[in-house]
Design a protein around this motif. Structure first.
Motif, PDB file in Angstrom:
ATOM      1  N   ILE A  84      76.753  20.907  26.485  1.00 32.40           N
ATOM      2  CA  ILE A  84      75.297  20.952  26.512  1.00 32.40           C
ATOM      3  C   ILE A  84      74.762  22.258  25.945  1.00 32.40           C
ATOM      4  N   TRP A  85      75.523  23.340  26.036  1.00 26.38           N
ATOM      5  CA  TRP A  85      75.066  24.641  25.551  1.00 26.38           C
ATOM      6  C   TRP A  85      75.737  25.087  24.264  1.00 26.38           C
ATOM      7  N   THR A  86      76.923  24.589  23.995  1.00 26.27           N
ATOM      8  CA  THR A  86      77.680  25.139  22.864  1.00 26.27           C
ATOM      9  C   THR A  86      78.031  24.129  21.773  1.00 26.27           C
ATOM     10  N   ASP A  87      77.932  22.822  22.045  1.00 25.99           N
ATOM     11  CA  ASP A  87      78.442  21.851  21.059  1.00 25.99           C
ATOM     12  C   ASP A  87      77.872  20.465  21.319  1.00 25.99           C
ATOM     13  N   ARG A  88      76.591  20.274  21.082  1.00 23.57           N
ATOM     14  CA  ARG A  88      75.988  18.961  21.333  1.00 23.57           C
ATOM     15  C   ARG A  88      76.381  17.919  20.293  1.00 23.57           C
ATOM     16  N   GLU A  89      77.031  18.348  19.217  1.00 20.75           N
ATOM     17  CA  GLU A  89      77.486  17.407  18.195  1.00 20.75           C
ATOM     18  C   GLU A  89      78.920  16.942  18.439  1.00 20.75           C
ATOM     19  N   GLY A  90      79.642  17.609  19.329  1.00 29.65           N
ATOM     20  CA  GLY A  90      81.012  17.200  19.627  1.00 29.65           C
ATOM     21  C   GLY A  90      82.038  17.616  18.599  1.00 29.65           C
ATOM     22  N   LYS A  91      81.755  18.666  17.835  1.00 28.61           N
ATOM     23  CA  LYS A  91      82.682  19.083  16.787  1.00 28.61           C
ATOM     24  C   LYS A  91      84.021  19.570  17.338  1.00 28.61           C
ATOM     25  N   THR A  92      84.025  20.041  18.587  1.00 27.38           N
ATOM     26  CA  THR A  92      85.267  20.586  19.148  1.00 27.38           C
ATOM     27  C   THR A  92      86.211  19.510  19.663  1.00 27.38           C
ATOM     28  N   ILE A  93      85.762  18.274  19.753  1.00 25.75           N
ATOM     29  CA  ILE A  93      86.573  17.228  20.384  1.00 25.75           C
ATOM     30  C   ILE A  93      87.917  17.025  19.680  1.00 25.75           C
ATOM     31  N   PRO A  94      87.970  16.924  18.347  1.00 25.78           N
ATOM     32  CA  PRO A  94      89.289  16.809  17.712  1.00 25.78           C
ATOM     33  C   PRO A  94      90.177  18.014  17.968  1.00 25.78           C
ATOM     34  N   GLU A  95      89.567  19.191  18.153  1.00 28.57           N
ATOM     35  CA  GLU A  95      90.350  20.385  18.457  1.00 28.57           C
ATOM     36  C   GLU A  95      90.974  20.283  19.849  1.00 28.57           C
ATOM     37  N   ILE A  96      90.178  19.824  20.823  1.00 24.33           N
ATOM     38  CA  ILE A  96      90.700  19.628  22.174  1.00 24.33           C
ATOM     39  C   ILE A  96      91.814  18.583  22.167  1.00 24.33           C
ATOM     40  N   ALA A  97      91.629  17.542  21.362  1.00 25.40           N
ATOM     41  CA  ALA A  97      92.616  16.456  21.308  1.00 25.40           C
ATOM     42  C   ALA A  97      93.977  16.948  20.830  1.00 25.40           C
ATOM     43  N   LYS A  98      94.001  18.027  20.056  1.00 26.24           N
ATOM     44  CA  LYS A  98      95.279  18.558  19.574  1.00 26.24           C
ATOM     45  C   LYS A  98      96.170  19.040  20.715  1.00 26.24           C
ATOM     46  N   THR A  99      95.590  19.323  21.871  1.00 28.32           N
ATOM     47  CA  THR A  99      96.402  19.731  23.023  1.00 28.32           C
ATOM     48  C   THR A  99      97.157  18.566  23.626  1.00 28.32           C
ATOM     49  N   GLY A 100      96.736  17.333  23.307  1.00 28.52           N
ATOM     50  CA  GLY A 100      97.318  16.162  23.954  1.00 28.52           C
ATOM     51  C   GLY A 100      96.609  15.785  25.239  1.00 28.52           C
ATOM     52  N   ALA A 101      95.456  16.414  25.530  1.00 34.61           N
ATOM     53  CA  ALA A 101      94.709  16.104  26.752  1.00 34.61           C
ATOM     54  C   ALA A 101      94.351  14.629  26.801  1.00 34.61           C
ATOM     55  N   ASN A 102      94.367  14.057  28.021  1.00 31.15           N
ATOM     56  CA  ASN A 102      93.957  12.656  28.155  1.00 31.15           C
ATOM     57  C   ASN A 102      92.554  12.524  28.730  1.00 31.15           C
ATOM     58  N   CYS A 103      91.867  13.652  28.967  1.00 34.74           N
ATOM     59  CA  CYS A 103      90.505  13.582  29.482  1.00 34.74           C
ATOM     60  C   CYS A 103      89.736  14.846  29.122  1.00 34.74           C
ATOM     61  N   VAL A 104      88.425  14.729  29.088  1.00 30.46           N
ATOM     62  CA  VAL A 104      87.528  15.861  28.877  1.00 30.46           C
ATOM     63  C   VAL A 104      86.357  15.730  29.847  1.00 30.46           C
ATOM     64  N   ARG A 105      86.132  16.758  30.646  1.00 20.44           N
ATOM     65  CA  ARG A 105      84.960  16.772  31.530  1.00 20.44           C
ATOM     66  C   ARG A 105      83.808  17.374  30.735  1.00 20.44           C
ATOM     67  N   ILE A 106      82.752  16.571  30.566  1.00 21.56           N
ATOM     68  CA  ILE A 106      81.641  16.900  29.678  1.00 21.56           C
ATOM     69  C   ILE A 106      80.514  17.540  30.476  1.00 21.56           C
ATOM     70  N   VAL A 107      80.309  18.836  30.282  1.00 20.78           N
ATOM     71  CA  VAL A 107      79.223  19.538  30.965  1.00 20.78           C
ATOM     72  C   VAL A 107      77.909  19.153  30.295  1.00 20.78           C
ATOM     73  N   TRP A 108      76.992  18.587  31.093  1.00 12.70           N
ATOM     74  CA  TRP A 108      75.724  18.069  30.560  1.00 12.70           C
ATOM     75  C   TRP A 108      74.618  18.408  31.553  1.00 12.70           C
ATOM     76  N   ASN A 109      73.357  18.152  31.182  1.00  7.24           N
ATOM     77  CA  ASN A 109      72.269  18.305  32.143  1.00  7.24           C
ATOM     78  C   ASN A 109      71.179  17.279  31.886  1.00  7.24           C
ATOM     79  N   THR A 110      70.195  17.241  32.750  1.00  8.46           N
ATOM     80  CA  THR A 110      69.181  16.190  32.693  1.00  8.46           C
ATOM     81  C   THR A 110      68.215  16.368  31.522  1.00  8.46           C
ATOM     82  N   ARG A 111      68.302  17.493  30.825  1.00  6.88           N
ATOM     83  CA  ARG A 111      67.463  17.702  29.639  1.00  6.88           C
ATOM     84  C   ARG A 111      68.184  17.309  28.358  1.00  6.88           C
ATOM     85  N   GLY A 112      69.468  16.989  28.476  1.00  9.23           N
ATOM     86  CA  GLY A 112      70.232  16.588  27.301  1.00  9.23           C
ATOM     87  C   GLY A 112      69.876  15.191  26.839  1.00  9.23           C
TER      88      GLY A 112
END
Length: 540
Positions: free
Chosen positions: A35-63
């Motif tokens: 919500i504060w650093t990457d509303r386009e999700g550009k980092t998601i493929p980078e996180i996926a390189k770790t092999g993670a099976n989940c991502v907790r998405i920090v968001w808020n009611t103004r998003g």
């Protein structure tokens, strides 16, 4: 076989989480402050390189709901379970109704319905700065869960502890009753272990050390058969309070088959920078404890995470029978004019372009200040509702990053596939990802490679864009097993297996690797030719 009572996606049974096809899932992933650093999700493929099976998405009611929808879709496309949470409730119990209202908006319900097969929903982050009476905790969450279920939300609902998420006693006491009260019996309870040793109070907690508290908490959840995860932890707490025994958390979670999510991908933890797992949000900038918890530790993500098969093998049904036709014109640079259909725009710097044997090389003699100061691009048609697979190969003279985007050709930025930040090395790498065109059809969408920002030269080859119901996609759905998509790693199956390379026409090109089974996480080999890598059971 476990009966999921026709749940649309994940469900809990005893203390475990299962996928819709009854595969047990132990969560291993990270938190990221989208919500504060990457509303386009550009980092998601980078996180996926770790092999993670989940991502907790920090968001808020103004998003924006549309942004959250896109981020969740990108998580799924990269083989990770999206777990959105509302951060407005952090330390504020009275704001839970606002979080509930957000989840019950008509447009939000539609997004949740679209992704219900793949997701978990975290109601609100760390509600309450102090201890909430057990009766109030039960009544409020029973009301929230009941309203969510009445609105058609059937996915697992994750509930954080009070006291900034740190009060394990409330979860262990009230959790079993809430689970029973849920019409779907589909809840997960999340403890945030912000328990630094320097602030440990043995008289208040009843434990001599933080390590003892960690072990007792997790063992009690097992005894109660309570679906339980460690939703946040890091080496230090707020204000840099030291030391949180994160290695002990990981070891005990592994021993007891309990999920966890590290805090956080970063950067952005300005109060406690040591929490940041990365320096610049990319896989190759993992530092310190982040690199340890994601890659190096035998208890870390890359060595313990297993991606559910049904996410890897998801079937995109678009209503169109794709032919596998490449929508990129002259993507192999084989036309009489090898740069036919391509446009170079080097307004911010200088580069010489040379094509040889199907490879275009960009010799950058003057790097621009901005990444978009040197561009290579082509227009192409995209249709609303269609899922596409984009693929390419690239390498660089020295390690560098490359921005790749597919968007609307207009001054107002409208992403169609969202940008990717690719880490190029001196060896050829294959890159591929899926996206669904959610905007109106566009006959003049723009594929763009932004290569400015650095004077490092690079090479590009085998660019393709096909509809998801192509031969390539059918190969992935038919043969793929335990593949960490876009991560560079895969989990070896338990039985004899082979890693095979196929052409886009379905022809077997090469056996890249093989094993007897159970070898764990393995890296993909470097490729000198393009193709589709799949893992297949080896026939005796």
């Amino acid at each position: 076989m476990i009966q999921s009572a026709a749940k649309p996606g994940f469900f809990v049974q005893d203390r475990y989480l299962y996928s819709k096809d009854n595969e047990k899932v132990i969560l291993r992933g990270v938190n990221h402050m989208f919500i504060w650093t990457d509303r386009e999700g550009k980092t998601i493929p980078e996180i996926a390189k770790t092999g993670a099976n989940c991502v907790r998405i920090v968001w808020n009611t103004r998003g924006r709901i549309s942004d959250l929808d896109n981020i969740m879709g990108l998580c799924i496309a990269n083989g990770m379970i999206p777990i959105p949470e509302i951060h407005d409730t952090t330390g504020n119990w009275d704001r839970l109704p606002e979080a509930l209202d957000y989840w019950l908006r008509e447009e939000t319900l539609q997004v949740l319905s679209n992704h219900q097969e793949y997701m978990i929903l975290n109601v609100g982050n760390e509600p309450g700065a102090g201890e909430i009476p057990e009766s109030e905790f039960f009544d409020v969450y029973r009301m929230i869960v009941t309203k969510m279920r009445a609105a058609g939300i059937r996915v697992p609902i994750m509930i954080d502890a009070d006291m900034w998420g740190q009060d394990e006693k409330i979860l262990l006491s009230v959790g079993p009753k809430l689970l029973q009260a849920d019409p779907e019996h589909n809840l997960i309870f999340s403890i945030h272990m912000w328990w630094p040793s320097e602030k440990h109070d043995s008289a208040r907690t009843g434990f001599a050390t933080v390590q003892e508290r960690i072990t007792a908490t997790l063992e009690k959840s097992v005894e109660l058969k309570l679906p339980f995860v460690v939703g946040e932890f890091a080496p230090v707490a707020a204000g840099g309070a030291r030391e949180i025994p994160y290695k002990h958390i990981m070891a005990e979670a592994e021993r007891l088959n309990i999920g966890w999510m590290a805090w956080s991908w970063g950067p952005g933890n300005y109060d406690s920078p040591e929490m940041d797992m990365t320096a610049h949000s990319s896989f190759n900038t993992l530092v310190g404890w982040g690199k340890e918890v994601a890659v190096d530790s035998p208890l870390g993500i890359q060595n313990t995470s297993v991606i559910p098969n049904f996410i890897q093998n998801k079937d995109y049904v678009t209503g169109f029978q794709g032919t596998g036709t490449n929508l990129i014109q002259n993507g192999d640079f084989s036309d009489e004019n090898p740069l036919e259909s391509w446009v170079t725009d080097f307004w911010g710097g200088k580069a010489d372009v040379k094509v040889e044997d199907g490879v275009v090389h960009f010799d950058i003699t003057k790097g621009s200040k901005e990444t978009w100061g040197l561009q290579f691009k082509q227009h192409l048609p995209l249709r609303n509702g269609v899922t596409y697979i984009f693929s390419m190969r690239a390498k660089a003279d020295k390690p560098r990053t490359l921005n790749v985007n597919i968007k609307k050709d207009a001054e107002v930025y409208t992403p169609y596939a969202n940008g990717r930040i690719l880490d190029l090395s001196t060896s050829w790498q294959s890159f591929s990802w899926k996206f669904t065109m959610k905007e109106d059809s566009d006959a003049e969408a723009l594929l763009i490679f932004d290569m400015g920002g650095t004077p490092i030269s690079w090479s590009l080859a085998d660019i393709s864009l096909v509809q998801a119901r192509s031969v390539a996609d059918r190969l992935n759905r038919t043969f793929q097993r335990n593949v960490q998509k876009n991560s560079g790693y895969f989990n070896a199956p338990n039985g004899p297996w082979q890693l095979l390379l196929y052409s886009a026409k379905g022809e077997l090109l090469q056996v890249l690797d093989e094993g007897k089974g159970g070898e764990g996480m393995r890296s993909y080999p470097k490729l000198e030719q393009s193709g589709i890598m799949v893992v297949k059971d080896k026939l005796s």
